[in-house]
Design a protein around this motif. Structure first.
Motif, PDB file in Angstrom:
ATOM      1  N   ALA A 218       7.520 115.925  55.765  1.00  0.00           N
ATOM      2  CA  ALA A 218       6.459 116.850  55.071  1.00  0.00           C
ATOM      3  C   ALA A 218       5.345 116.226  54.773  1.00  0.00           C
ATOM      4  O   ALA A 218       4.835 115.608  55.907  1.00  0.00           O
TER       5      ALA A 218
ATOM      6  N   LEU B  37      18.810 121.437  52.576  1.00  0.00           N
ATOM      7  CA  LEU B  37      18.072 122.003  51.274  1.00  0.00           C
ATOM      8  C   LEU B  37      16.738 120.766  50.754  1.00  0.00           C
ATOM      9  O   LEU B  37      15.759 121.710  50.736  1.00  0.00           O
ATOM     10  N   ASN B  38      17.047 120.080  51.440  1.00  0.00           N
ATOM     11  CA  ASN B  38      15.948 118.872  51.443  1.00  0.00           C
ATOM     12  C   ASN B  38      14.953 118.905  52.020  1.00  0.00           C
ATOM     13  O   ASN B  38      14.141 118.406  52.152  1.00  0.00           O
ATOM     14  N   ARG B  39      15.423 119.771  53.103  1.00  0.00           N
ATOM     15  CA  ARG B  39      14.033 120.119  53.509  1.00  0.00           C
ATOM     16  C   ARG B  39      13.116 121.464  54.472  1.00  0.00           C
ATOM     17  O   ARG B  39      13.197 121.421  55.206  1.00  0.00           O
ATOM     18  N   MET B  40      13.507 122.257  53.555  1.00  0.00           N
ATOM     19  CA  MET B  40      13.043 123.544  53.535  1.00  0.00           C
ATOM     20  C   MET B  40      12.106 123.984  52.634  1.00  0.00           C
ATOM     21  O   MET B  40      11.355 123.597  51.714  1.00  0.00           O
ATOM     22  N   ALA B  41      10.544 124.241  53.584  1.00  0.00           N
ATOM     23  CA  ALA B  41       9.625 124.593  53.141  1.00  0.00           C
ATOM     24  C   ALA B  41       9.652 125.120  51.356  1.00  0.00           C
ATOM     25  O   ALA B  41      10.112 125.935  50.973  1.00  0.00           O
TER      26      ALA B  41
ATOM     27  N   TYR C   4       9.566 128.571  48.992  1.00  0.00           N
ATOM     28  CA  TYR C   4       9.849 130.017  49.301  1.00  0.00           C
ATOM     29  C   TYR C   4      10.502 130.423  50.974  1.00  0.00           C
ATOM     30  O   TYR C   4      10.817 131.064  51.834  1.00  0.00           O
TER      31      TYR C   4
ATOM     32  N   GLU D 138      17.115 121.817  44.555  1.00  0.00           N
ATOM     33  CA  GLU D 138      16.513 122.426  46.068  1.00  0.00           C
ATOM     34  C   GLU D 138      15.728 123.583  45.356  1.00  0.00           C
ATOM     35  O   GLU D 138      14.250 124.344  45.828  1.00  0.00           O
ATOM     36  N   ILE D 139      16.067 124.374  45.145  1.00  0.00           N
ATOM     37  CA  ILE D 139      16.595 126.191  45.504  1.00  0.00           C
ATOM     38  C   ILE D 139      15.226 126.780  44.554  1.00  0.00           C
ATOM     39  O   ILE D 139      14.639 127.190  44.303  1.00  0.00           O
ATOM     40  N   ILE D 140      15.368 125.597  43.397  1.00  0.00           N
ATOM     41  CA  ILE D 140      14.341 125.612  41.905  1.00  0.00           C
ATOM     42  C   ILE D 140      13.390 125.253  42.094  1.00  0.00           C
ATOM     43  O   ILE D 140      12.267 126.198  42.486  1.00  0.00           O
ATOM     44  N   ILE D 141      12.677 124.431  42.837  1.00  0.00           N
ATOM     45  CA  ILE D 141      11.410 123.839  42.483  1.00  0.00           C
ATOM     46  C   ILE D 141      10.993 124.126  43.980  1.00  0.00           C
ATOM     47  O   ILE D 141       9.826 124.308  43.760  1.00  0.00           O
ATOM     48  N   MET D 142      11.993 124.735  44.831  1.00  0.00           N
ATOM     49  CA  MET D 142      10.939 125.331  45.964  1.00  0.00           C
ATOM     50  C   MET D 142      10.882 126.573  46.206  1.00  0.00           C
ATOM     51  O   MET D 142      10.739 127.322  47.197  1.00  0.00           O
ATOM     52  N   ARG D 143      11.914 127.424  45.316  1.00  0.00           N
ATOM     53  CA  ARG D 143      12.262 128.757  45.407  1.00  0.00           C
ATOM     54  C   ARG D 143      12.746 129.292  47.064  1.00  0.00           C
ATOM     55  O   ARG D 143      12.191 129.652  46.696  1.00  0.00           O
ATOM     56  N   LEU D 144      13.391 128.687  46.799  1.00  0.00           N
ATOM     57  CA  LEU D 144      14.819 128.463  47.645  1.00  0.00           C
ATOM     58  C   LEU D 144      15.399 129.957  48.181  1.00  0.00           C
ATOM     59  O   LEU D 144      15.523 130.834  46.670  1.00  0.00           O
ATOM     60  N   GLN D 145      16.061 131.275  49.064  1.00  0.00           N
ATOM     61  CA  GLN D 145      16.751 131.477  48.301  1.00  0.00           C
ATOM     62  C   GLN D 145      17.366 131.421  49.692  1.00  0.00           C
ATOM     63  O   GLN D 145      17.209 131.039  50.142  1.00  0.00           O
TER      64      GLN D 145
END
Ligand SMILES: NC(=O)c1ccc[n+]([C@@H]2O[C@H](COP(=O)([O-])OP(=O)(O)OC[C@H]3O[C@@H](n4cnc5c(N)ncnc54)[C@H](OP(=O)(O)O)[C@@H]3O)[C@@H](O)[C@H]2O)c1
Ligand SMILES: NC(=O)c1ccc[n+]([C@@H]2O[C@H](COP(=O)([O-])OP(=O)(O)OC[C@H]3O[C@@H](n4cnc5c(N)ncnc54)[C@H](OP(=O)(O)O)[C@@H]3O)[C@@H](O)[C@H]2O)c1
Lengths: 351, 351
Positions: B224, B245-249, B251, B278-285
């Protein structure tokens, strides 16, 4: 100098936050507020918004590198949004008596920079301004963008909404069915009574996820091969989402809005999604989003809402549960979110 | 009439498939094949492709409504793709001696409709045609489309590839680093030796996920706030994906290609993804895909590969592990996929 009662974060939470006991999560204190300085305003809280996301801001295991809102510090007032009345203004933008939306926190009074306040223009049909906290505020906008921008919902879609009787869910159901004209809209909520209400808003069907037949009900409601869901608007996460992964059509889109079923768990107690492989074989998309990212487009959504209200396509007065209580009950009312105590937007009226 | 040995599916699998014991998953038999009819071809298997996906086709709990390839029936020959030689042709499209790609199954000989065979033009530099089963075949194409079409990888991205020493992974690493020019490419594989090899292909770093320090290693490798991964090419699912999931930037995009870590589990034994929030708070796809959906674009990818080979940007001869063995060892060799026995594409040479 104004005296204000405040609920402070006393101890970061691991499970369900507590109000009583040895080391409660929250603590009620009385403080002297500073005088407002230039460009500041003193406001008095009238209505409080209750939001599941607040749980994330006080989590013990939250990684600060991965929060989109700064966490609440122990010893600081609990963060919250509310409707408030201007009591004293040192700003030319607001005058005494104005009603504003602000991050007041759990505090009877607050001194805030004027630029952090939002005005609240009168609503058509004399509708109450508390709607700025719910249907016409962040939860309504969340439902709108979660369906439109995030997963591009169209009238061809069969849409499932979990947490359908909540603030965001009841708007998602109405937007999908009554505004976007989706083929089929199925809600999920925690009681038969809530389900009936969700159907009265326009859902073709609503399933009680606490029923012992839920797993079969959901299969029956979304049958193979053509009845699978194209869009799942997910407010709850956990085991309901796991089941839904198994009911998505090929190329289905999941709008990942919330995961309330896990907010009071931590680490190993968190429910794990086991049907991950469905994402691959069914070519699903799971897209997380935060409503704040769509701020530029709020006016567009508000215009859609205005028109829908005019056309009788949105029921919002029924979608608001205003709990009247003393300031001392603020955390207790908020905790109702996690036991399904609310139908529609949960608002606390400060008496 | 030709006699052919065949491995049949004897009993659908729940855990790791078996060859011996009471009721083994596979059973070796000898059958008489029918004569080829008009527009049919008799082929002799020379090389067999070993694919983790084959495990899905023989799963006991697989829901037939949610499979993209029809399951193998008990008593039928195990399904598989191979390189084969035409022995007898009743089709004008192929002649005796031609080398083709076909769904031969685990069968020494097969009679197939000519329209199901693919020709195998000679490769530049005299490269072996087994590459049509791997780097220049489906696993290479999977890596290419999984990075480009699915998640739009660009040179600005930090990319993580799990299963990086496997057939798909070793191509994903090379495409990301050497063709797309990604900023940083990090692999993950099951031994230090494999990791060194992945780095020799171009990865900036490769982490051994079996190391006791893996959890710390991955945090250190993706620190981070600016070191998080933008793209995760996921071959393995399960606990590695949960950590990622915990290491994705913000978007970040996950190309959901496979979940091999769970293929031999079933139901409750399946590893559950706990970091869903994490998908939600980091806006992952998270986007699942199947390479077959990109068939229209295979020629475009093959052209990219041809050019990259010419420019020395792809090492493929090193990325092929050809196991020579008798036909009786076919299932045993295939099972190596699940114990990490292969580096690069695992191919069985039928002797
Ligand atoms: N992504 C964003 O930008 C954004 C913005 C706003 C809200 N959200 C999320 O959206 C979701 C809904 O928020 P909201 O403000 O509209 O609150 P809400 O839905 O009005 O209130 C919470 C409701 O969730 C349900 N619930 C509680 N525990 C549950 C559990 N274990 N399993 C299933 N359902 C449970 C309860 O209804 P039942 O009786 O049906 O259980 C409860 O009434 C939350 O997850 C929130 O974090 C996200
Ligand atoms: N979506 C598509 O269209 C598509 C197409 C082709 C393949 N795939 C998928 O892509 C993945 C790779 O397939 P492949 O053909 O290239 O096979 P592969 O990677 O060459 O072979 C499997 C490798 O997976 C690793 N592995 C086995 N068990 C594991 C576990 N429990 N945890 C982590 N890694 C494990 C092993 O390497 P280690 O020593 O590193 O553990 C093994 O060498 C598979 O999941 C497959 O299903 C998808």
């Amino acid at each position: 100098m104004v005296k204000s009662r405040q609920w402070l974060l006393n101890a970061k939470a691991t499970g369900l936050p507590t109000i009583e006991g040895d080391n409660p999560t929250f603590k009620l204190v009385e403080t002297d507020l500073p005088e407002p300085k230039d460009d500041e305003v003193l406001v008095k809280l009238t209505y409080l918004s209750n939001d599941p996301a607040q749980r994330g801001w006080i989590s013990k295991d939250a990684d600060p590198d991965r929060l989109y809102v700064p966490p609440v510090k122990e010893g600081s007032p609990m963060n919250a949004r509310g409707l408030a009345e201007v009591v004293e203004s040192k700003s030319s933008s607001f005058k005494k008596g104005d009603t504003v939306i602000a991050s007041t926190g759990w505090s009877e009074y607050a001194v805030l920079p004027a630029k952090q306040l939002q005005p609240t223009p009168d609503l058509p049909g004399g509708k109450g301004k508390t709607h700025y906290l719910g249907a016409l505020g962040l939860t309504g906008l969340t439902a709108y963008f979660g369906l439109t921008e995030v997963v591009g919902t169209t009238s061809d879609d069969t849409v499932v909404v979990s947490g359908a009787a909540g603030a965001t869910g009841m708007m998602a159901v109405q937007i999908a069915k009554n505004i976007l004209g989706c083929k089929r809209v199925i809600g999920m909520a925690g009681s038969d009574e809530k389900c009936k209400w969700v159907e009265s808003l326009g859902a073709d069907l609503c399933l009680n996820y606490k029923s012992s037949s839920f797993e079969e009900d959901i299969k029956k409601a979304l049958p193979a091969p053509d009845g699978f869901a194209n869009v799942y608007f997910d407010n709850v996460g956990g085991s309901i989402t796991d089941l839904m992964l198994n009911r998505m059509a090929k190329y289905g889109r999941i709008s990942c809005c919330g995961a309330i079923s896990n907010y009071n768990n931590s680490g190993d107690a968190t429910y794990g999604i086991k049907n991950w492989f469905e994402i691959i074989i069914m070519r699903l998309q799971c897209k997380g989003f935060i409503v704040l990212d769509y701020m530029d487009k709020y006016p567009e959504a508000r215009e859609v809402f205005r028109k829908a209200l005019e056309d009788g396509k949105l029921k919002i007065d029924e979608g608001e549960q205003i709990v009247k209580g003393g300031f001392e009950d603020v955390p207790k009312t908020w905790l109702q979110l996690f036991s399904g105590g609310n139908t529609g937007k949960l608002v606390t009226a400060i008496q």
